[in-house]
Design an enzyme around this catalytic site. Sequence first.
Site: not given
Ligand code: GLY
Length: 391
Positions: A116, A176
Amino acid sequence: MKNIFPIIILFLLSSCQSSQNKNTDNQQKTTALNYTYANRFENLLNYPVNPNKIPRGIDKNFKKMKTSKSPTWTSGFFAGNLWLIYELTNDKRFKDRALEWTKIVEIEKYNDEHHDIGFKIYNSFGHAYKNIQNEEYSNVIITAAKTLTNRYDDNIKAIQSWNAKEGKWDYPVIIDNMMNLELLFEATRITQDSTFHHVAVNHANTTLKNHFRKDHSTYHVVDYNPDGSVKAKKTHQGYNDSSAWARGQAWAVYGYTMAYRYTKNEAYLAQAEQTARFYLSHENLPQDGIPYWDFDDPDIPQAPKDVSASTIMASGFYELYEFTDNKTYLDYANKVLETLKQPEYLLDKSVEAPFILNRSTGNYNKNSEIDCPIVYADYYFLEALTSKDEI
Ligand code: GLY
């Protein structure tokens, strides 16, 4: 996050007359914005800066703030929201405050515990660098990009999203993760070092091959064996392994549209369009354009909605429209922004919390952040507003 350099060049090339018109347009836009959202913007500005309490959301009843520290995946969005308000309003108070929050997440440039880092660093320092061409900020972006490549495996040709968990997964890659590639593409743009671009393209190609179903919806998680073969396709935040988790579809469309911006690979654009079609033509997409948290939740229409999926999708669609000229995307994005002005979705001005929108769903399966304000819904909403011609 979109790049404003082309906008700066266009601006410099434009005539004095058109720049006067533009200034008038911007003033009108800012006035309209102030009218609709001013008091919410002030709530973001006035929230006390505290590295241990970075705003993430509030509960459904608006009683309890949810905050985080910098390692959490959402930590860069609040700084990003202040940057975006500055970009929308030109009000310097937001820039000064954005810088304070941005510096809090700098330490994350070394954190390779999960993928992330793109969300954290690019949505904060990316704006800092865009608005203040300062080497200090570009260096943070470059260091963070190097850190992200620590999670890349050249056999699998993908970045590992989360660490292995016994009995659960070995090398999970989530859709994601496409969003974190922007950090890598930008690092190559800044340094001319193609290593980052190469990793991003390999990751996008592997995801393109394995993450999509025949109907062009996306799986949430693909788990890999060390030789790069697929071990399992499943979900973490969706209703079940074969369901279409709404935010995942939005990450896919935005992610492949952004990847097309940097590569001009037509396969990326085609994937973004195919997943966009899946989403837009789905019988469970409500008339107002705001999806339920998962298209396959049998509780629909009683299931909670997810505003964040709609704002990510709307922002992605403004760019997809630029690349395709297909007005369907523009119409959906405009509709979402109109819908979100309604009291059902716009956080009431009596709620004193640093958020703009209501009714997002973070992690339904963990009974966490359901039908409430969440910081990243605001981020993509504000980003979509920067793309919209009229407010
Ligand atoms: N990347 C985590 C979410 O979209 O909740």
